[in-house]
Design a protein around this motif. Structure first.
Motif, PDB file in Angstrom:
ATOM      1  N   MET A   1       0.846  -1.193   0.000  1.00 28.21           N
ATOM      2  CA  MET A   1       0.000   0.000   0.000  1.00 28.21           C
ATOM      3  C   MET A   1       0.881   1.243   0.000  1.00 28.21           C
ATOM      4  SD  MET A   1      -3.038   1.167   2.652  1.00 28.21           S
ATOM      5  CE  MET A   1      -4.086  -0.160   2.078  1.00 28.21           C
ATOM      6  N   THR A   2       0.520   2.229  -0.824  1.00 27.79           N
ATOM      7  CA  THR A   2       1.282   3.467  -0.905  1.00 27.79           C
ATOM      8  C   THR A   2       1.083   4.289   0.348  1.00 27.79           C
ATOM      9  OG1 THR A   2       1.032   3.471  -3.309  1.00 27.79           O
ATOM     10  CG2 THR A   2       1.647   5.555  -2.263  1.00 27.79           C
ATOM     11  N   GLU A   3       2.188   4.724   0.943  1.00 29.23           N
ATOM     12  CA  GLU A   3       2.115   5.491   2.186  1.00 29.23           C
ATOM     13  C   GLU A   3       1.662   6.918   1.904  1.00 29.23           C
ATOM     14  OE1 GLU A   3       5.070   6.737   5.893  1.00 29.23           O
ATOM     15  OE2 GLU A   3       5.647   5.200   4.436  1.00 29.23           O
ATOM     16  N   GLN A   4       0.826   7.445   2.773  1.00 25.58           N
ATOM     17  CA  GLN A   4       0.334   8.808   2.614  1.00 25.58           C
ATOM     18  C   GLN A   4       1.489   9.796   2.759  1.00 25.58           C
ATOM     19  OE1 GLN A   4      -2.226  10.948   5.620  1.00 25.58           O
ATOM     20  NE2 GLN A   4      -3.777  10.636   4.015  1.00 25.58           N
ATOM     21  N   PRO A   5       1.645  10.710   1.795  1.00 22.99           N
ATOM     22  CA  PRO A   5       2.740  11.691   1.880  1.00 22.99           C
ATOM     23  C   PRO A   5       2.551  12.636   3.073  1.00 22.99           C
ATOM     24  CG  PRO A   5       1.860  11.555  -0.345  1.00 22.99           C
ATOM     25  CD  PRO A   5       0.905  10.821   0.544  1.00 22.99           C
ATOM     26  N   VAL A   6       3.612  13.363   3.363  1.00 26.05           N
ATOM     27  CA  VAL A   6       3.585  14.326   4.473  1.00 26.05           C
ATOM     28  C   VAL A   6       3.487  15.756   3.946  1.00 26.05           C
ATOM     29  CG1 VAL A   6       4.873  15.241   6.438  1.00 26.05           C
ATOM     30  CG2 VAL A   6       4.878  12.767   5.972  1.00 26.05           C
ATOM     31  N   ILE A   7       4.267  16.085   2.943  1.00 24.09           N
ATOM     32  CA  ILE A   7       4.325  17.460   2.423  1.00 24.09           C
ATOM     33  C   ILE A   7       3.103  17.740   1.556  1.00 24.09           C
ATOM     34  CG2 ILE A   7       5.635  19.078   0.995  1.00 24.09           C
ATOM     35  CD1 ILE A   7       8.150  17.515   1.772  1.00 24.09           C
ATOM     36  N   TRP A 376      -0.762   8.265  -3.995  1.00 20.46           N
ATOM     37  CA  TRP A 376      -1.467   7.729  -2.820  1.00 20.46           C
ATOM     38  C   TRP A 376      -2.965   7.595  -3.085  1.00 20.46           C
ATOM     39  CZ3 TRP A 376      -5.196  10.519  -0.053  1.00 20.46           C
ATOM     40  CH2 TRP A 376      -5.715   9.868   1.077  1.00 20.46           C
ATOM     41  N   ALA A 377      -3.570   8.649  -3.633  1.00 17.44           N
ATOM     42  CA  ALA A 377      -5.008   8.618  -3.883  1.00 17.44           C
ATOM     43  C   ALA A 377      -5.360   7.549  -4.909  1.00 17.44           C
ATOM     44  CB  ALA A 377      -5.483   9.993  -4.356  1.00 17.44           C
ATOM     45  N   TYR A 378      -4.516   7.408  -5.927  1.00 16.25           N
ATOM     46  CA  TYR A 378      -4.778   6.362  -6.920  1.00 16.25           C
ATOM     47  C   TYR A 378      -4.740   4.980  -6.266  1.00 16.25           C
ATOM     48  CZ  TYR A 378      -4.229   3.011 -10.611  1.00 16.25           C
ATOM     49  OH  TYR A 378      -4.398   1.906 -11.403  1.00 16.25           O
ATOM     50  N   ALA A 379      -3.771   4.752  -5.401  1.00 14.19           N
ATOM     51  CA  ALA A 379      -3.692   3.455  -4.726  1.00 14.19           C
ATOM     52  C   ALA A 379      -4.955   3.194  -3.899  1.00 14.19           C
ATOM     53  CB  ALA A 379      -2.447   3.413  -3.832  1.00 14.19           C
ATOM     54  N   GLU A 380      -5.450   4.218  -3.239  1.00 13.27           N
ATOM     55  CA  GLU A 380      -6.688   4.075  -2.444  1.00 13.27           C
ATOM     56  C   GLU A 380      -7.869   3.711  -3.354  1.00 13.27           C
ATOM     57  OE1 GLU A 380      -7.139   4.555   1.075  1.00 13.27           O
ATOM     58  OE2 GLU A 380      -4.967   4.261   0.932  1.00 13.27           O
ATOM     59  N   VAL A 381      -7.975   4.383  -4.479  1.00 16.13           N
ATOM     60  CA  VAL A 381      -9.075   4.115  -5.411  1.00 16.13           C
ATOM     61  C   VAL A 381      -8.934   2.728  -6.007  1.00 16.13           C
ATOM     62  CG1 VAL A 381     -10.123   4.840  -7.578  1.00 16.13           C
ATOM     63  CG2 VAL A 381      -9.409   6.553  -5.927  1.00 16.13           C
ATOM     64  N   SER A 382      -7.714   2.368  -6.380  1.00 12.82           N
ATOM     65  CA  SER A 382      -7.480   1.054  -6.976  1.00 12.82           C
ATOM     66  C   SER A 382      -7.883  -0.046  -6.017  1.00 12.82           C
ATOM     67  CB  SER A 382      -6.010   0.935  -7.370  1.00 12.82           C
ATOM     68  OG  SER A 382      -5.740  -0.328  -7.911  1.00 12.82           O
ATOM     69  N   ASN A 383      -7.503   0.071  -4.762  1.00 10.85           N
ATOM     70  CA  ASN A 383      -7.860  -0.932  -3.755  1.00 10.85           C
ATOM     71  C   ASN A 383      -9.371  -1.030  -3.594  1.00 10.85           C
ATOM     72  OD1 ASN A 383      -5.195  -1.570  -3.231  1.00 10.85           O
ATOM     73  ND2 ASN A 383      -5.015  -0.069  -1.570  1.00 10.85           N
ATOM     74  N   ARG A 384     -10.025   0.101  -3.585  1.00  8.68           N
ATOM     75  CA  ARG A 384     -11.479   0.134  -3.389  1.00  8.68           C
ATOM     76  C   ARG A 384     -12.197  -0.550  -4.552  1.00  8.68           C
ATOM     77  NH1 ARG A 384     -15.360   4.762  -1.193  1.00  8.68           N
ATOM     78  NH2 ARG A 384     -17.296   4.167  -2.208  1.00  8.68           N
ATOM     79  N   TYR A 385     -11.778  -0.260  -5.767  1.00 11.34           N
ATOM     80  CA  TYR A 385     -12.509  -0.757  -6.921  1.00 11.34           C
ATOM     81  C   TYR A 385     -12.123  -2.163  -7.323  1.00 11.34           C
ATOM     82  CZ  TYR A 385     -15.118   3.466  -7.977  1.00 11.34           C
ATOM     83  OH  TYR A 385     -16.015   4.492  -7.919  1.00 11.34           O
ATOM     84  N   GLN A 386     -11.005  -2.660  -6.807  1.00  8.90           N
ATOM     85  CA  GLN A 386     -10.604  -4.034  -7.130  1.00  8.90           C
ATOM     86  C   GLN A 386     -10.881  -5.022  -6.010  1.00  8.90           C
ATOM     87  OE1 GLN A 386      -7.017  -4.484  -9.898  1.00  8.90           O
ATOM     88  NE2 GLN A 386      -6.453  -2.660  -8.713  1.00  8.90           N
TER      89      GLN A 386
END
Length: 387
Positions: A1-7, A376-386
């Motif tokens: 899972m892609t870690e949420q950025p800080v900056i 990060w957001a793409y990874a979240e969406v990908s996980n949700r839809y797959q």
């Protein structure tokens, strides 16, 4: 899972219109506004004339071209040109995104011109520019705001043309080279590359366009706000600060502020560099990503202002359009909720995707800070839809 950025981006405004204000802007920039007074009084007219003169100088518009402020943003400026100028000869309209399609529809359905050719290409591509007949009038967008595709240059426009070239340049002016000698009518608004306020448009006319206005009277009624001539002569006051309708002097003051800022950072070359830097940051990021690509198919047509992106992985491509738009909405909501990016979904008529404004008022470090959040957001969406 892609870690949420800080900056996070210091400024999350990446909308393609109205666009981000210039760096350091605050309401105090409007302190000298000509408010509560007539725009036709000497002080108000002077400010309107300053917008015209500063815009002309900054863009390098030829001295024999006229430049005026008109109602209704870039849309009003384009419609004014179409209604006032077209009909003397056949018309070619170039269509490769939604605004060009809108101009073609108006010419066909509202002006009802018989001799009309619509040269069309799908989103991401350009029509065959070699098919354009410059002895006809030509209507086109220089930069497709909703597709991220721009014409590469003006070499396809004949120097000895008999027709007029009418160019909607709203997301190109101040960001891309415009070959003025090739363009007879050029329009833009204050709300794009310089981050000004909406509602007002700019209209530049070549001597050839003025000659057409004074020699050709279209056989159709013209609304008052579209009229550029009276008794067969150009209404010169429009190009000397006497606007057709009452302008917002707050918007005028804001336009002056943005023009002064552009001058202060080095003028047109500096504005171009800022836009090119923003595109370069996205290009470097896309190159190393397997899930995203540019909507533009050819590198030489890639916009440095409206940067449009496709999601390319198989799970997304396999979705129907409604679910694709749902996935994009979810991705954008994640970023908006965290104050990372506002208004970066692709245009409603464009293929489902993302659109990042890279105009001159956007800082490259903000683009660079945004990009890891897109991963990060793409990874979240990908996980949700797959899942």
């Amino acid at each position: 899972m892609t870690e949420q950025p800080v900056i996070k981006p210091a400024n999350p405004c990446f909308s393609s219109g109205p666009c981000a204000k210039r760096p350091g802007w605050s309401v105090s920039a409007l302190a000298d506004c000509w408010s509560g007074r007539s725009h036709r009084a000497s002080g108000g007219k002077k400010k309107l004339q300053q917008v015209i003169e500063k815009s002309r100088a900054l863009l390098g518009i030829p001295e024999d071209y006229l430049l005026g402020i008109v109602p209704a943003s870039d849309t009003g400026a384009v419609e004014m040109a179409l209604w006032s100028l077209l009909g003397e000869r056949g018309v070619d309209v170039l269509v490769w995104e939604s605004f060009g399609k809108g101009w073609a529809g108006d010419i066909r359905n509202q002006l009802e011109l018989d001799d009309l050719r619509i040269l069309e290409a799908p989103y991401g591509e350009l029509p065959a520019l070699s098919d354009v007949d410059c002895d006809r009038d030509v209507v086109f967008t220089w930069n497709g705001t909703t597709s991220g595709v721009r014409v590469p240059d003006g070499s396809w426009i004949a120097d000895n043309r008999k027709g007029l070239t009418i160019c909607d340049a709203t997301s190109a002016a101040f960001a891309q080279d415009l070959p003025w000698e090739k363009l007879d009518v050029v329009t833009w608004s204050w709300q794009k590359v310089l981050g000004g306020e909406a509602a007002h448009g700019m209209l530049a006319l070549s001597p050839r366009a003025v000659e057409r206005l004074e020699s050709f009277a279209p056989q159709r009624p013209l609304p008052k706000i579209f009229r550029l001539t009276k008794d067969g002569k150009l209404i010169r006051g429009i190009f000397e600060g006497a606007t057709i309708n009452t302008p917002s002097m707050l918007a005028v003051e804001d336009a002056l502020d943005s023009l002064n800022w552009a001058e202060s950072i080095g003028g047109l070359p500096a504005l171009h560099r800022r836009c090119d830097s923003n595109l370069a940051a996205v290009e470097a990021w896309v190159k190393d990503r397997g899930w995203v690509s540019f909507l533009a198919q050819e590198e030489g047509t890639l916009s440095n202002t409206s940067i449009c992106l496709n999601l390319t992985e198989s799970w997304f491509v396999a979705l129907d359009e409604a679910r694709q738009r749902g996935a994009i909405k979810y991705l954008c909501n994640l970023l908006e909720e965290d104050g990372i990016a506002y208004d970066i979904a692709g245009y409603r008529d464009a293929p489902p995707g993302l659109r990042i404004w890279g105009g001159a008022t956007v800082e490259t470090p903000d683009i660079e800070a945004l990009l890891p959040w897109l991963d990060w957001a793409y990874a979240e969406v990908s996980n949700r839809y797959q899942s």
